[in-house]
Design an enzyme around this catalytic site. Sequence first.
Site, PDB file in Angstrom:
ATOM      1  N   GLY A  29       0.816  -1.206   0.000  1.00 19.84           N
ATOM      2  CA  GLY A  29       0.000   0.000   0.000  1.00 19.84           C
ATOM      3  C   GLY A  29       0.848   1.254   0.000  1.00 19.84           C
ATOM      4  N   GLY A  84       0.518  -0.899   6.448  1.00 24.38           N
ATOM      5  CA  GLY A  84      -0.537   0.091   6.577  1.00 24.38           C
ATOM      6  C   GLY A  84      -1.854  -0.563   6.926  1.00 24.38           C
ATOM      7  CB  ALA A  85      -4.550  -0.443   8.683  1.00 22.12           C
ATOM      8  CD  GLU A 105      -1.548  -6.247   3.263  1.00 22.37           C
ATOM      9  OE1 GLU A 105      -1.108  -5.226   2.712  1.00 22.37           O
ATOM     10  OE2 GLU A 105      -2.736  -6.363   3.619  1.00 22.37           O
ATOM     11  CE  LYS A 123      -6.244   5.416   4.932  1.00 19.23           C
ATOM     12  NZ  LYS A 123      -5.045   4.628   4.639  1.00 19.23           N
TER      13      LYS A 123
END
Length: 225
Positions: A29, A84-85, A105, A123
């Site tokens: 990402g 990331g998320a 992941e 986020k």
Amino acid sequence: MSREEAKRSAARCAASDLPPSGILGLGSGSTAKLFIAEVGSLVKAGRSYRGVPTSEGSRADALRLGIPLLPDDGPWEIDVTVDGADEVDAELNLIKGGGAAHTREKIVNFASKKNVIIVDDGKLSKRLGEKWPVPVEVLCFAHLSTARALSHVGRAVHRVRDGAPVVTDTGSFVYDVFTGPIADPRAIDRALRDIPGVVETGLFIGRADEVIVADEVGVRRLTRS
């Protein structure tokens, strides 16, 4: 600070905490890409790292930057994974999979002694599902049957890009399941996993040891209680 600058600050913060050498899980990402760039700079400066990429995109970035990589076969003893998320709730549970790499992941996440998530403050949510659907990787075989079962959990949308179905690095399709705010992420994860044809979900429950959040004023760290 712009959104991109905030992401870069989070990536730099995560890189500053790395051990002097070891095996690193390299997430996927846009934010993880910035972290991989930081690792590349450290390797160029003499640090001894080997990486395990979570996607073909991350692999290409790492190779371009001269980061040595371990074979995909595993098993690995990963010291720290930085990823990331798409969404982070108040308990530091995650939704991942916007880049369709969540199965790989999650495998790398589980092989890691420590998992650090880097995000910008956009986020963060009180509950998962407020901002993002749950990505679910499914086998191509009978995927319409799998989708019908997914629809009992939430509205299931076959992910398409440029008029063609998105295919993961492992050769599967992705359905985005719109659940709305999730009161019990573990129960939703279990319900999705119980459906034949589901490869993996984008719900990461209790899998973040630390979340580094960057906003317009700086960087802060969140840890699970």
